[in-house]
Design a protein around this motif. Structure first.
Motif, PDB file in Angstrom:
ATOM      1  N   SER A  26      -0.593  -9.170  11.792  1.00 18.43           N
ATOM      2  CA  SER A  26       0.506 -10.091  11.515  1.00 18.43           C
ATOM      3  C   SER A  26       0.779 -10.194  10.013  1.00 18.43           C
ATOM      4  O   SER A  26       1.935 -10.188   9.578  1.00 18.43           O
ATOM      5  CB  SER A  26       0.169 -11.469  12.085  1.00 18.43           C
ATOM      6  OG  SER A  26       1.202 -12.374  11.813  1.00 18.43           O
ATOM      7  N   ILE A  27      -0.277 -10.254   9.218  1.00 17.96           N
ATOM      8  CA  ILE A  27      -0.121 -10.290   7.753  1.00 17.96           C
ATOM      9  C   ILE A  27       0.548  -9.007   7.263  1.00 17.96           C
ATOM     10  O   ILE A  27       1.442  -9.045   6.418  1.00 17.96           O
ATOM     11  CB  ILE A  27      -1.485 -10.495   7.060  1.00 17.96           C
ATOM     12  CG1 ILE A  27      -1.986 -11.912   7.301  1.00 17.96           C
ATOM     13  CG2 ILE A  27      -1.387 -10.223   5.559  1.00 17.96           C
ATOM     14  CD1 ILE A  27      -3.396 -12.152   6.813  1.00 17.96           C
ATOM     15  N   ARG A  28       0.119  -7.877   7.799  1.00 13.30           N
ATOM     16  CA  ARG A  28       0.718  -6.593   7.398  1.00 13.30           C
ATOM     17  C   ARG A  28       2.200  -6.543   7.745  1.00 13.30           C
ATOM     18  O   ARG A  28       3.015  -6.046   6.970  1.00 13.30           O
ATOM     19  CB  ARG A  28       0.000  -5.424   8.071  1.00 13.30           C
ATOM     20  CG  ARG A  28      -1.338  -5.116   7.458  1.00 13.30           C
ATOM     21  CD  ARG A  28      -1.999  -3.995   8.193  1.00 13.30           C
ATOM     22  NE  ARG A  28      -1.915  -2.777   7.390  1.00 13.30           N
ATOM     23  CZ  ARG A  28      -2.379  -1.613   7.778  1.00 13.30           C
ATOM     24  NH1 ARG A  28      -2.930  -1.480   8.973  1.00 13.30           N
ATOM     25  NH2 ARG A  28      -2.287  -0.562   6.997  1.00 13.30           N
ATOM     26  N   MET A  29       2.558  -7.062   8.909  1.00 21.37           N
ATOM     27  CA  MET A  29       3.964  -7.021   9.312  1.00 21.37           C
ATOM     28  C   MET A  29       4.804  -8.019   8.519  1.00 21.37           C
ATOM     29  O   MET A  29       5.983  -7.772   8.269  1.00 21.37           O
ATOM     30  CB  MET A  29       4.106  -7.251  10.816  1.00 21.37           C
ATOM     31  CG  MET A  29       3.486  -6.134  11.647  1.00 21.37           C
ATOM     32  SD  MET A  29       3.919  -4.473  11.063  1.00 21.37           S
ATOM     33  CE  MET A  29       2.313  -3.701  11.041  1.00 21.37           C
ATOM     34  N   ASP A  30       4.206  -9.120   8.084  1.00 22.04           N
ATOM     35  CA  ASP A  30       4.908 -10.036   7.177  1.00 22.04           C
ATOM     36  C   ASP A  30       5.235  -9.307   5.874  1.00 22.04           C
ATOM     37  O   ASP A  30       6.343  -9.406   5.352  1.00 22.04           O
ATOM     38  CB  ASP A  30       4.069 -11.280   6.878  1.00 22.04           C
ATOM     39  CG  ASP A  30       3.939 -12.218   8.065  1.00 22.04           C
ATOM     40  OD1 ASP A  30       4.705 -12.080   9.041  1.00 22.04           O
ATOM     41  OD2 ASP A  30       3.054 -13.106   8.007  1.00 22.04           O
ATOM     42  N   ALA A  31       4.249  -8.559   5.369  1.00 23.82           N
ATOM     43  CA  ALA A  31       4.472  -7.767   4.153  1.00 23.82           C
ATOM     44  C   ALA A  31       5.524  -6.688   4.413  1.00 23.82           C
ATOM     45  O   ALA A  31       6.392  -6.446   3.574  1.00 23.82           O
ATOM     46  CB  ALA A  31       3.159  -7.138   3.680  1.00 23.82           C
ATOM     47  N   ALA A  32       5.453  -6.062   5.572  1.00 25.28           N
ATOM     48  CA  ALA A  32       6.433  -5.017   5.928  1.00 25.28           C
ATOM     49  C   ALA A  32       7.844  -5.589   5.956  1.00 25.28           C
ATOM     50  O   ALA A  32       8.774  -4.964   5.437  1.00 25.28           O
ATOM     51  CB  ALA A  32       6.075  -4.408   7.282  1.00 25.28           C
ATOM     52  N   ASP A  33       7.997  -6.774   6.534  1.00 22.94           N
ATOM     53  CA  ASP A  33       9.327  -7.385   6.598  1.00 22.94           C
ATOM     54  C   ASP A  33       9.913  -7.576   5.205  1.00 22.94           C
ATOM     55  O   ASP A  33      11.099  -7.318   4.983  1.00 22.94           O
ATOM     56  CB  ASP A  33       9.269  -8.732   7.321  1.00 22.94           C
ATOM     57  CG  ASP A  33       9.070  -8.588   8.820  1.00 22.94           C
ATOM     58  OD1 ASP A  33       9.391  -7.513   9.377  1.00 22.94           O
ATOM     59  OD2 ASP A  33       8.601  -9.557   9.436  1.00 22.94           O
TER      60      ASP A  33
END
Length: 118
Positions: free
Chosen positions: A72-79
């Motif tokens: 989830s943290i990685r996808m927040d960064a991806a967004d």
């Protein structure tokens, strides 16, 4: 706030357990090092606790596994990155082995494929 209430709040802050301190440390570490972490198993070296213990702690305290929390943290960064960079660049920056692997991970967390948003 009355004096007794103020004292109780202060005591609650002081009485943070070792597990909670560890949890806060790991959360902070993950957020601050999202671009450098390739494998969560490396957390053992930094914390002195096994990956399985850390994952159990996350499940117990947060209701999700360490792996899903970090995803989830990685996808927040991806967004955030997708606002200015291509899917390929974001995949590389987050350390995925391929765009396909990144897209699959993104879809499993967000329920849709990643798109460049610029």
């Amino acid at each position: 706030i009355h004096g007794a209430e103020k004292l109780k709040r202060k005591e609650n802050r002081i009485n943070i357990s070792i597990k909670e301190s560890l949890l806060y440390y790991v959360i902070s570490y993950l957020k601050n090092n999202v671009y450098q972490i390739n494998a969560l198993s490396h957390l053992s070296k930094d914390t002195g606790y096994s990956y399985s213990y850390l994952s159990h702690l996350f499940s117990q305290r947060l209701g999700q596994t360490l792996k899903s929390f970090f995803a989830s943290i990685r996808m927040d960064a991806a967004d955030k990155l997708l606002l200015e960079k291509s899917v390929t660049e974001v995949s590389d920056l987050l350390g995925y082995s391929s765009v396909h692997a990144f897209s699959r991970a993104y879809k499993s967390v967000r329920g849709r494929t990643p798109r460049t948003l610029h």
